[in-house]
Design an enzyme around this catalytic site. Structure first.
Site, short mmCIF file in Angstrom:
data_model
loop_
_atom_site.label_atom_id
_atom_site.label_comp_id
_atom_site.label_asym_id
_atom_site.label_seq_id
_atom_site.Cartn_x
_atom_site.Cartn_y
_atom_site.Cartn_z
CG HIS A 1 -5.66 -3.51 1.90
ND1 HIS A 1 -5.17 -2.52 1.10
CD2 HIS A 1 -6.56 -4.18 1.16
CE1 HIS A 1 -5.77 -2.57 -0.08
NE2 HIS A 1 -6.62 -3.56 -0.07
CB CYS B 1 -0.98 -0.01 1.16
SG CYS B 1 -0.36 0.69 2.68
CD GLU B 2 -0.85 5.47 -3.46
OE1 GLU B 2 -0.34 5.02 -4.50
OE2 GLU B 2 -1.65 6.43 -3.45
CG HIS B 3 -2.18 5.49 1.94
ND1 HIS B 3 -3.41 4.94 1.67
CD2 HIS B 3 -2.05 6.54 1.09
CE1 HIS B 3 -4.01 5.63 0.72
NE2 HIS B 3 -3.20 6.60 0.34
CG HIS B 4 0.04 2.57 6.27
ND1 HIS B 4 -1.19 2.50 5.67
CD2 HIS B 4 -0.06 3.47 7.27
CE1 HIS B 4 -2.03 3.32 6.31
NE2 HIS B 4 -1.37 3.91 7.28
CD GLN C 1 -8.41 -4.32 -3.41
OE1 GLN C 1 -8.02 -4.42 -2.24
NE2 GLN C 1 -9.48 -4.95 -3.85
CB CYS D 1 -1.91 -0.77 6.25
SG CYS D 1 -3.15 -0.56 4.98
ZN LIG Z 1 -1.94 1.23 4.10
#
Ligand SMILES: [Zn+2]
Length: 200
Positions: A160, A91-94, A132, A162
């Site tokens: 996910h 995931c690009e956030h975490h 996603q 995260c």
């Molecule tokens: Zn994430």
């Protein structure tokens, strides 16, 4: 759209491997570990090597991959479905893993793809930082652009990490995303057929 979201093909500012290894050392120190203990001595090298593989999608072009292997078929024009294609992404956030499977179908209009090409496209987009929703759309549109079929249907089901390992810590929940183009978008029967074949 695809190009803007997460393609890094012309990144001239890419750091060196030594710089990347140094960044890993910084994170190791930041979490509280001792970078000089034996078990961690080669870790920065290993992490950088692993990242090369896990994020190899940035150096690969899905449309190029799809463009190479068109074949003429003997009038076959019904659904082609490849289901349960396993993939890993991050995931690009975490920057933690997304683990899932993809189902991809299209309705040929004179041309078909080598079946392994579809799995390759999943891998190319999976091996980038993703959300996603973006990945689902990218897979559908790259097949649409390359093959010009009567329609493309993509469903991705993924867990996910995260969500499972941090934050709300919900293990085992699955996120489902779909993108439909062409006949899959306009004809509910084709959508139902896609869903039935996946679940069957
Ligand atoms: Zn994430």
């Amino acid at each position: 759209m695809d190009a803007i979201v997460n393609s890094l093909k012309t990144n001239d500012n890419r750091p060196t491997e030594a710089e990347a290894e140094e960044a890993v050392r910084t994170l190791l120190r930041w979490v509280g570990d001792d970078i000089n203990r034996e078990g961690l001595l080669d870790t920065p090298k290993r992490v950088v090597k692993a990242y090369k593989e896990l994020f190899s999608g940035y150096d690969q072009d899905a449309e190029e991959e799809l463009g190479r292997t068109f074949e003429e078929v003997a009038g076959y024009d019904d659904i082609v479905l490849v289901k349960d294609i396993p993939f890993f992404s991050h995931c690009e956030h975490h920057m933690v893993p997304i683990i899932g499977k993809a189902h991809v179908a299209y309705l040929p209009d004179g041309k078909v793809l080598g079946l392994s090409k579809i799995a390759r496209v999943i891998e190319i987009y999976g091996r980038r930082l993703q959300i996603q929703e973006t990945m689902t759309a990218q897979v559908a549109h790259s097949i649409d652009d390359a093959l010009h079929p009567r329609g493309v249907a993509v469903m991705i089901e993924a867990e996910h990490m995260c969500m499972a390992m941090r934050g709300i810590k919900k293990q085992g929940s699955t996120t489902i995303t779909t993108t439909f183009t062409g006949a899959f978008k306009t004809d509910p029967h084709e959508q139902v057929r896609f869903m039935t074949l996946i679940r069957g």
